[in-house]
Design a protein around this motif. Structure first.
Motif, PDB file in Angstrom:
ATOM      1  N   PRO A 256     -12.425  -4.508  10.718  1.00 27.54           N
ATOM      2  CA  PRO A 256     -11.861  -4.536   9.360  1.00 27.54           C
ATOM      3  C   PRO A 256     -10.824  -3.461   9.108  1.00 27.54           C
ATOM      4  CG  PRO A 256     -14.265  -4.697   9.314  1.00 27.54           C
ATOM      5  CD  PRO A 256     -13.873  -4.334  10.718  1.00 27.54           C
ATOM      6  N   GLY A 257     -10.735  -2.451   9.965  1.00 23.98           N
ATOM      7  CA  GLY A 257      -9.742  -1.404   9.769  1.00 23.98           C
ATOM      8  C   GLY A 257      -8.335  -1.833  10.143  1.00 23.98           C
ATOM      9  N   VAL A 258      -8.196  -2.980  10.793  1.00 25.55           N
ATOM     10  CA  VAL A 258      -6.875  -3.464  11.210  1.00 25.55           C
ATOM     11  C   VAL A 258      -6.583  -4.761  10.469  1.00 25.55           C
ATOM     12  CG1 VAL A 258      -5.474  -4.276  13.130  1.00 25.55           C
ATOM     13  CG2 VAL A 258      -7.100  -2.398  13.477  1.00 25.55           C
ATOM     14  N   TRP A 286       0.859   0.490   8.106  1.00 26.69           N
ATOM     15  CA  TRP A 286       0.476   0.861   6.742  1.00 26.69           C
ATOM     16  C   TRP A 286      -0.471   2.064   6.756  1.00 26.69           C
ATOM     17  CZ3 TRP A 286      -4.459   0.152   4.272  1.00 26.69           C
ATOM     18  CH2 TRP A 286      -4.449   0.424   2.903  1.00 26.69           C
ATOM     19  N   THR A 287      -1.428   2.043   7.684  1.00 24.49           N
ATOM     20  CA  THR A 287      -2.386   3.155   7.768  1.00 24.49           C
ATOM     21  C   THR A 287      -1.680   4.450   8.136  1.00 24.49           C
ATOM     22  OG1 THR A 287      -4.104   1.598   8.472  1.00 24.49           O
ATOM     23  CG2 THR A 287      -4.485   3.943   8.913  1.00 24.49           C
ATOM     24  N   ARG A 288      -0.720   4.381   9.032  1.00 23.85           N
ATOM     25  CA  ARG A 288      -0.071   5.596   9.528  1.00 23.85           C
ATOM     26  C   ARG A 288       0.868   6.229   8.508  1.00 23.85           C
ATOM     27  NH1 ARG A 288       3.294   4.712  13.095  1.00 23.85           N
ATOM     28  NH2 ARG A 288       3.232   2.458  13.438  1.00 23.85           N
ATOM     29  N   MET A 315      -4.958   0.086  -6.412  1.00 23.03           N
ATOM     30  CA  MET A 315      -4.916   1.542  -6.256  1.00 23.03           C
ATOM     31  C   MET A 315      -3.495   2.045  -6.447  1.00 23.03           C
ATOM     32  SD  MET A 315      -7.503   2.721  -3.240  1.00 23.03           S
ATOM     33  CE  MET A 315      -7.673   4.302  -4.057  1.00 23.03           C
ATOM     34  N   THR A 316      -3.412   3.295  -6.858  1.00 20.18           N
ATOM     35  CA  THR A 316      -2.147   4.024  -6.911  1.00 20.18           C
ATOM     36  C   THR A 316      -2.234   5.137  -5.878  1.00 20.18           C
ATOM     37  OG1 THR A 316      -1.849   3.551  -9.258  1.00 20.18           O
ATOM     38  CG2 THR A 316      -0.628   5.405  -8.362  1.00 20.18           C
ATOM     39  N   TYR A 317      -1.232   5.209  -4.979  1.00 24.35           N
ATOM     40  CA  TYR A 317      -1.269   6.221  -3.930  1.00 24.35           C
ATOM     41  C   TYR A 317       0.146   6.484  -3.428  1.00 24.35           C
ATOM     42  CZ  TYR A 317      -1.249   1.938  -1.084  1.00 24.35           C
ATOM     43  OH  TYR A 317      -0.955   0.721  -0.554  1.00 24.35           O
ATOM     44  N   ARG A 318       0.245   7.451  -2.511  1.00 28.06           N
ATOM     45  CA  ARG A 318       1.549   7.824  -1.975  1.00 28.06           C
ATOM     46  C   ARG A 318       1.701   7.334  -0.539  1.00 28.06           C
ATOM     47  NH1 ARG A 318       0.455  13.984  -3.358  1.00 28.06           N
ATOM     48  NH2 ARG A 318      -1.599  13.138  -2.931  1.00 28.06           N
ATOM     49  N   MET A 319       2.963   6.988  -0.195  1.00 30.44           N
ATOM     50  CA  MET A 319       3.302   6.595   1.165  1.00 30.44           C
ATOM     51  C   MET A 319       4.518   7.398   1.610  1.00 30.44           C
ATOM     52  SD  MET A 319       2.670   2.465   1.114  1.00 30.44           S
ATOM     53  CE  MET A 319       2.290   2.385   2.866  1.00 30.44           C
ATOM     54  N   ILE A 320       4.665   7.509   2.917  1.00 28.93           N
ATOM     55  CA  ILE A 320       5.776   8.271   3.488  1.00 28.93           C
ATOM     56  C   ILE A 320       6.882   7.308   3.888  1.00 28.93           C
ATOM     57  CG2 ILE A 320       6.476   9.987   5.187  1.00 28.93           C
ATOM     58  CD1 ILE A 320       4.329  10.926   3.227  1.00 28.93           C
ATOM     59  N   HIS A 321       8.044   7.434   3.243  1.00 31.36           N
ATOM     60  CA  HIS A 321       9.217   6.619   3.569  1.00 31.36           C
ATOM     61  C   HIS A 321       9.669   6.929   4.990  1.00 31.36           C
ATOM     62  CE1 HIS A 321      13.366   5.102   3.327  1.00 31.36           C
ATOM     63  NE2 HIS A 321      12.983   4.398   2.265  1.00 31.36           N
ATOM     64  N   LYS A 322      10.378   6.018   5.601  1.00 32.97           N
ATOM     65  CA  LYS A 322      10.839   6.224   6.974  1.00 32.97           C
ATOM     66  C   LYS A 322      11.725   7.461   7.093  1.00 32.97           C
ATOM     67  CE  LYS A 322      12.506   3.514  10.922  1.00 32.97           C
ATOM     68  NZ  LYS A 322      13.027   2.202  11.350  1.00 32.97           N
ATOM     69  N   ASP A 323      12.427   7.810   5.998  1.00 29.83           N
ATOM     70  CA  ASP A 323      13.275   8.999   6.031  1.00 29.83           C
ATOM     71  C   ASP A 323      12.527  10.268   5.631  1.00 29.83           C
ATOM     72  OD1 ASP A 323      12.947   8.825   3.303  1.00 29.83           O
ATOM     73  OD2 ASP A 323      15.014   8.259   2.863  1.00 29.83           O
TER      74      ASP A 323
END
Length: 612
Positions: A256-258, A286-288, A315-323
């Protein structure tokens, strides 16, 4: 009597038939029993031949169809003796009859309701052309008109479809390959119907070959397909131009983690910088790119939703853009269940970075406003305290001066010389008290505006402090202990005098009348450390900085004489004016130790003695 074969047929011991009353009726199917009993009663009364088909219940639960036939045996005088009959298992025949009946019904229904037009055509004999009567219901033309009008079929094909259809027809006539085309055909009322036309070439096997086919009205299907295509185009436009990233995902039940992204809208690269192909081909992306501070929280919620904790993920959360930029997203998805396929997640991600930044700015603004409000409240409290203290410290000596002056002014009062001198001394003392207050307030104002410059001259600090203590009317000699050796450094003598006066006034104000006050100076490097100490209650650690702020009072300020709260502020400001510092610490043995370090010319600003 029942023959033993009944046990092989129905599974019951044949003795039960004779030994158990009503046993035959109990194993007859309930739906057939009334008719069977009625026929049995009728033939018993009439003596007619008994013949009946009905169902019986076998011991293993099966239902069998049987044919039961019997006749009444009579004696020589034609009197009835006994019924003699036979029961035959006809289940297979009944099932075959039932299947045949259903097949006949289906075939009849197909013939009666088939919307297709069936036709046959012989290549070398146009007169042998046949078309079924449904042609009139489907297209509005009679079969006779169709057969007798040359080029009827070709001329009624829609102009935009005619060349394509006739080309396919010629190829099939040449190659004898199946013909299958969809095209528009003009009805008798002038409207056009979409039809599916399919035909196969049939070998006659000894007689002439022919084409056999059918034409099916598929107008509704075509219109539905066009509507579906329009809806898909509209949906695609909405999805591709939507500011949110819309996606569908399937997760691996074994892991389920993938999750596997099966669709993601083209807005993805704009939001996070990764191409659609990168997202589709990397199930761990997405996980990374989850923000490290949010990863555990988000993955825990994702895992819980995947293992059946609910049909909704939000959910509200933060993600790291490619830049490398941080992007705040609102991620909402629902678990979709469609019969015949595994459940999948369908959702959207919205970039809410600007909203989050606005919320943070608003929060900071609110925090600044709260701090400003707190400061204003504190300033207001300080103002009230200040006004109360100034009012007290001004009016008390003024009242004393005025009262004493009035006493001296009166002509009817003749005071002894010593009393008159005492009154004058008291007037002078109150005047000096007023002068100190006014001078402190004026010095604080000048220091705040940065218009005070120290006048540094070599001064014996020990002698200067000794003179101030000796001439001060703040404290009696009995309470003071001094240790004032000769120490000469460049200082502004007037400012140092003010430092000593304010420290003495502070010690007197905040200690009991019996408390001892120690005043000392000692050399520290190239500078001098001046200390005023007492054995009073001391200063709590949490107040050791705030009491040097303007208009701040210590916890044990006397209610009858609260003070203005500028004396210690001037002590620190005058020390800093000399590039030194002022602070308070615990006195060894109890009490407070107020210390002022006045550096020599070589010391850097803010230096303190070693160990501080």
């Amino acid at each position: 009597f029942v023959s033993p074969q009944v046990q092989e047929l129905l599974g019951y011991d044949h003795d039960l038939w004779a030994d158990t009353p009503g046993f035959w009726a109990s194993v007859t199917h309930p739906e057939d029993l009334p008719a069977v009993l009625a026929e049995s009663e009728r033939t018993n009364e009439t003596g007619e031949h008994y013949r009946q088909d009905y169902r019986m219940l076998a011991a293993d639960g099966r239902t069998l169809w049987v044919h039961d036939e019997a006749h009444l045996v009579r004696d020589a005088e034609d009197r009835p003796l006994v019924w003699q009959g036979v029961i035959v298992d006809i289940t297979e025949r009944k099932e075959a009859e039932e299947r045949y009946r259903h097949a006949q019904e289906r075939l009849q229904a197909l013939i009666d309701h088939m919307p297709a037009v069936v036709y046959t055509e012989t290549p070398d004999d146009p007169a042998a052309f046949y078309i079924s009567p449904q042609i009139e219901a489907v297209f509005g033309y009679s079969p006779q008109r169709w057969r007798e009008t040359e080029g009827f079929w070709r001329d009624h094909i829609h102009d935009d479809d005619r060349d394509r259809v006739m080309g396919a027809n010629d190829r099939s006539n040449e190659t004898k390959e199946p013909f299958a085309q969809e095209y528009r055909f003009r009805r008798a009322d002038g409207s056009y119907a979409w039809i599916h036309d399919s035909a196969r070439y049939v070998l006659g096997e000894g007689r002439e070959d022919w084409w056999q086919g059918f034409m099916l009205d598929v107008t509704e299907r075509k219109e539905a397909e066009q509507q579906l295509a329009q809806a898909e185009e509209m949906f695609r436009t909405i999805v591709e131009h939507n500011p949110a990233v819309i996606y569908t995902q399937e997760y691996d039940v074994a892991d389920p983690g993938v999750s596997r992204t099966t669709y993601i809208s083209p807005r993805q690269p704009e939001m996070l910088g990764y191409s659609v192909e990168e997202v589709m081909n990397d199930g761990t992306l997405w996980t990374r790119i989850l923000h490290p501070e949010d990863r555990d929280r988000v993955l825990a919620a994702d895992l819980a939703s995947n293992v059946g904790a609910g049909d909704r993920f939000s959910m509200t959360y933060r993600m790291i853009h490619k830049d490398g930029r941080i992007v705040w997203v609102q991620d909402d998805a629902n678990l979709v269940r469609i019969e015949g396929r595994p459940p999948f997640w369908q959702g959207f991600m919205m970039d809410i970075t600007e909203r989050k930044q606005a919320e943070q700015q608003l929060e900071r603004a609110l925090e600044v406003e709260r701090e400003a409000t707190g400061r204003l409240r504190a300033l207001d409290e300080m103002k009230n305290t200040f006004l109360q203290a100034v009012s007290h410290d001004l009016r008390t000596p003024l009242a004393a001066i005025l009262g004493l002056a009035i006493t001296l002014e009166r002509g009817d009062v003749h005071l002894p010389e010593d009393d008159a001198r005492d009154l004058a001394h008291r007037i002078a003392g109150n005047a000096r008290r007023l002068d100190r207050l006014v001078t402190n307030l004026l010095d604080l104002d000048r220091l705040s505006r940065g218009i005070v410059t120290p006048k540094l001259e070599p001064v014996d600090v020990g002698a200067l402090v000794q003179r101030v203590v000796r001439e001060s009317d703040l404290v009696t000699d009995a309470r003071v202990r001094t240790d004032l050796p000769e120490l000469t450094i460049p200082v502004d003598a007037a400012k140092v005098e003010r430092v000593v006066e304010n420290l003495l006034a502070n010690a007197v104000r905040h200690t009991p009348p019996t408390a001892t006050i120690w005043v000392s100076v000692r050399a520290e490097g190239t500078g001098v450390l001046l200390a005023v100490e007492d054995d009073g209650p001391g200063v709590p650690a949490e107040l050791r900085e705030s009491i040097f702020e303007p208009f701040q009072q210590g916890a044990n300020a006397p209610a009858h004489s609260p003070g203005v709260g500028v004396g210690l502020t001037l002590v620190r400001r005058f020390a800093e004016l000399h590039r030194g510092q002022a602070w308070v610490e615990d006195r060894e043995g109890g009490g407070a130790s107020f210390r002022v370090f006045l550096p020599g010319a070589a010391n850097a600003p803010g230096d303190r003695p070693a160990g501080r």
